[in-house]
Scaffold this motif. Sequence first.
Motif, PDB file in Angstrom:
ATOM      1  N   PHE A 180      -5.667   8.875   6.437  1.00 14.17           N
ATOM      2  CA  PHE A 180      -5.350   7.587   5.768  1.00 14.17           C
ATOM      3  C   PHE A 180      -3.844   7.543   5.720  1.00 14.17           C
ATOM      4  CE2 PHE A 180      -5.304   4.381   2.353  1.00 14.17           C
ATOM      5  CZ  PHE A 180      -5.610   3.221   3.263  1.00 14.17           C
ATOM      6  N   ASN A 225     -12.371   6.893   7.240  1.00 12.62           N
ATOM      7  CA  ASN A 225     -11.805   8.446   7.151  1.00 12.62           C
ATOM      8  C   ASN A 225     -12.794   9.199   6.071  1.00 12.62           C
ATOM      9  OD1 ASN A 225      -9.376   9.009   8.730  1.00 12.62           O
ATOM     10  ND2 ASN A 225      -8.842   7.100   7.788  1.00 12.62           N
ATOM     11  N   ARG A 226     -13.280   8.150   4.974  1.00 10.20           N
ATOM     12  CA  ARG A 226     -14.342   8.871   4.206  1.00 10.20           C
ATOM     13  C   ARG A 226     -15.435   9.411   4.933  1.00 10.20           C
ATOM     14  NH1 ARG A 226     -16.250   5.166  -0.319  1.00 10.20           N
ATOM     15  NH2 ARG A 226     -17.302   7.024  -0.734  1.00 10.20           N
ATOM     16  N   LEU A 279      -6.613  -1.583   6.281  1.00  8.74           N
ATOM     17  CA  LEU A 279      -6.624  -0.897   5.059  1.00  8.74           C
ATOM     18  C   LEU A 279      -8.332  -0.500   4.756  1.00  8.74           C
ATOM     19  CD1 LEU A 279      -4.030  -2.276   2.986  1.00  8.74           C
ATOM     20  CD2 LEU A 279      -3.815  -0.297   4.437  1.00  8.74           C
ATOM     21  N   PHE A 280      -8.948  -1.630   4.521  1.00  3.68           N
ATOM     22  CA  PHE A 280     -10.518  -1.283   4.239  1.00  3.68           C
ATOM     23  C   PHE A 280     -11.110  -0.444   5.118  1.00  3.68           C
ATOM     24  CE2 PHE A 280     -14.853  -2.669   4.246  1.00  3.68           C
ATOM     25  CZ  PHE A 280     -15.268  -2.058   3.106  1.00  3.68           C
ATOM     26  N   TYR A 283     -10.101   1.537   7.660  1.00  2.00           N
ATOM     27  CA  TYR A 283      -9.493   2.773   7.875  1.00  2.00           C
ATOM     28  C   TYR A 283     -10.197   3.798   6.624  1.00  2.00           C
ATOM     29  CZ  TYR A 283      -7.047   2.459  12.372  1.00  2.00           C
ATOM     30  OH  TYR A 283      -6.513   2.293  13.699  1.00  2.00           O
ATOM     31  N   TRP A 284      -9.703   3.073   5.496  1.00  2.00           N
ATOM     32  CA  TRP A 284     -10.076   3.800   4.325  1.00  2.00           C
ATOM     33  C   TRP A 284     -11.823   4.343   4.290  1.00  2.00           C
ATOM     34  CZ3 TRP A 284     -13.620   2.117  -0.162  1.00  2.00           C
ATOM     35  CH2 TRP A 284     -13.640   2.924  -0.964  1.00  2.00           C
ATOM     36  N   ALA A 343       0.777  -1.253  -0.208  1.00  2.00           N
ATOM     37  CA  ALA A 343       0.070   0.060  -0.058  1.00  2.00           C
ATOM     38  C   ALA A 343       0.615   1.375  -0.021  1.00  2.00           C
ATOM     39  CB  ALA A 343      -0.848  -0.085   1.062  1.00  2.00           C
ATOM     40  N   ILE A 375       0.616   5.440  -1.947  1.00  2.00           N
ATOM     41  CA  ILE A 375      -0.002   6.464  -1.038  1.00  2.00           C
ATOM     42  C   ILE A 375       1.121   7.310  -0.862  1.00  2.00           C
ATOM     43  CG2 ILE A 375      -1.238   6.988   1.030  1.00  2.00           C
ATOM     44  CD1 ILE A 375      -2.471   4.100   1.235  1.00  2.00           C
TER      45      ILE A 375
END
Length: 298
Positions: free
Chosen positions: A169, A227-228, A220-221, A223-224, A47, A51
């Motif tokens: 993120f 945060n959205r 990963l999923f 927190y993504w 990742a 990023i």
Amino acid sequence: MIRNDLFLAIFVMAIWGFNFSMIKLGITEVHPLLATAARFTLAVIPAIFFIRKPNVAWRYLFAYGLVFGVGIWGMASWSITAGLSSGMSSVLLSSNALISMAVGIFIHKEKASMRKVIGAVTALVALLVLISATNGNITLDGLMFIMIAASCWTVMGMIVKASQTTQAFAFNVWGMLFAPIPLVLFAVSLYGPGIIWHALDVWDFNTTVAVVFQAYPTTLFGYWVWNRLLIRYPLSTTAPLTLLVPVFALISGYFMYDEVLNIAQIVTCILFLIGVGLIVKPGREMKQEPMSAKLQES
């Protein structure tokens, strides 16, 4: 919150709650410090190559990785090995709200509303009863480790705030870069290099599944999505949803490991979460913030 976002948020809370059962699955044979190191290694690679580094000093990323990796999840995982049930680990980790409130009042001289004071008293009394009413699902060592984790959550919040980042993120991903090596070094300093070879010898399918789940769906999923939601909605809408994490953790612990609470613990768990809810729910005067006050349960 629109219906689709609400369902997605609840789904993430379920993942984060189930994560505590997966932690227990992954540390049956492998030491929790090494299993946690593997989790963050997988979460970072590949990742981090996609990023961009957040615009903050490296010292904040290093401090975050050390506290988030070793202090929070290393200790939280170790608390389960030390005899704490997976569900109870999630509940007691929520005591970070009490610690953060105490730091704010006594160190930063912040004022607490009557609602927060009532919530703190309710949560504290419930916490003491919850511990004293143990049916074997809380041990002294386990309690010590999870309280270290809860305290480190407050420290992590201070690091995030000091960094002044608005890229939650990216900050999380790049900070995790500094988690695996300290976790491995800590394990080696305690048990010697043989602990690594032992982990390789006993590593099995269950450990792999547990580590992969913690790295990708949880970290990963999760927190993504989270945060959205923090960008779209005020904290007064999103923060209370995190109280679903211990609920899902207790449910998954029951079905996966037959972890059962006695009546006193069920009642005090409910009161404890109500008290924490009164603490974490922002007042009406608070404006929406792009960065979470705490990068919640993962």
